[in-house]
Design an enzyme around this catalytic site. Structure first.
Site, mmCIF file in Angstrom:
data_model
loop_
_atom_site.group_PDB
_atom_site.id
_atom_site.type_symbol
_atom_site.label_atom_id
_atom_site.label_comp_id
_atom_site.label_asym_id
_atom_site.label_seq_id
_atom_site.Cartn_x
_atom_site.Cartn_y
_atom_site.Cartn_z
ATOM 1 N N HIS A 135 55.784 100.824 76.098
ATOM 2 C CA HIS A 135 56.655 99.423 76.415
ATOM 3 C C HIS A 135 57.510 100.440 77.370
ATOM 4 O O HIS A 135 57.496 101.395 77.764
ATOM 5 C CB HIS A 135 58.098 98.992 75.737
ATOM 6 C CG HIS A 135 57.123 97.697 74.513
ATOM 7 N ND1 HIS A 135 56.430 98.187 72.937
ATOM 8 C CD2 HIS A 135 57.048 96.250 74.407
ATOM 9 C CE1 HIS A 135 56.301 96.770 73.086
ATOM 10 N NE2 HIS A 135 56.883 95.713 73.286
ATOM 11 N N LYS A 139 63.192 99.524 76.427
ATOM 12 C CA LYS A 139 62.936 99.740 75.111
ATOM 13 C C LYS A 139 64.129 100.246 74.245
ATOM 14 O O LYS A 139 63.638 101.789 74.186
ATOM 15 C CB LYS A 139 61.516 99.486 74.853
ATOM 16 C CG LYS A 139 60.892 99.212 73.944
ATOM 17 C CD LYS A 139 61.058 97.170 73.783
ATOM 18 C CE LYS A 139 61.101 97.102 71.822
ATOM 19 N NZ LYS A 139 61.608 95.400 71.630
#
Length: 238
Positions: A135, A139
């Site tokens: 990600h 995140k």
């Protein structure tokens, strides 16, 4: 449909774009710069609230929406240790709640594929299973909520795995999840079954946030006017 956006970062803005294009009205937008505007009275103007914030604020945000009599679609992850508390509060307030670790239609189909693959791989002890997820650097939780959902389905079927861990592991009873944070990656999840003979992998890679945002608006449409607890399987008829 009148929508309150609780969380107006990149995801909230993507949801707004899709919702407005579909003819919905955004009656409240709450971001870090206007938290004082998030009142019961303000959110009560909405039919559905879509909540994408952070683990430390999600539960209080959800409860405030229930206090306002507003249905909640929640995509925040990292707070599920308080799941029973939120569900009890929803039922007490006779509210409506839909949570998903990932609202992407593609990811929810991937969940089903992962579940089926784990089921048919269960008897084959010569295959080890591991996971990876990537990600963007903003995140906040690791592993991702999507990765945890995938891991839980694997653990249901692969009995030789007893728990997931978020690090490299040589313990055969542990399901290894490796998390990477690389910009601008919106999300990649991989499940790999490895043996001395061959590998079997399934991978989902998001190219942008549109899939997540479209699914969240679809979920809000589904939840509008309902009471009770729902999930994306019901939204998609899976």
């Amino acid at each position: 449909m009148k929508i309150a956006l609780i969380g107006y970062g990149k995801m909230g803005q993507a949801i707004e774009e899709i919702a407005v294009a579909q003819g919905h009205e955004i009656v409240l937008k709450i971001g870090i710069e206007n938290l004082g505007d998030f009142t019961v009275e303000a959110v009560a103007k909405a039919d559905v609230a879509i909540e994408f914030t952070s683990p430390h604020s999600a539960v209080a945000n959800i409860k405030k929406c229930f206090d306002a009599g507003v249905a909640v679609v929640c995509g925040s992850t990292g707070w599920l240790e308080q799941w029973d508390e939120v569900i009890a509060y929803c039922q007490e307030k006779q509210g409506a709640f839909l949570y998903a670790s990932n609202f992407s239609i593609g990811v929810n189909l991937f969940f089903e594929l992962n579940n089926y693959l784990a089921k048919i791989m269960a008897p084959h002890n010569d295959y080890d299973v591991s996971m990876e997820e990537i990600h963007h650097t903003q995140k906040k939780d690791a592993p991702s909520g999507t990765a945890i959902t995938l891991a839980e389905r694997v653990l249901e079927h692969i009995g030789r795995k007893k728990q997931w861990v978020n690090h490299i592991s040589d313990n055969p009873a542990e399901l290894e999840i490796i998390s990477e944070r690389i910009d601008p990656a919106p999300g990649t999840h991989k499940i790999k079954y490895h043996s001395e003979i061959d590998d079997i992998e399934i991978i989902h890679t998001a190219h942008n946030r549109k899939g997540f945002a479209s699914g969240a608006v679809m979920a809000a449409n589904f939840l509008n006017g309902k009471k009770g607890i729902y999930n994306m399987k019901q939204v998609l008829g899976l």
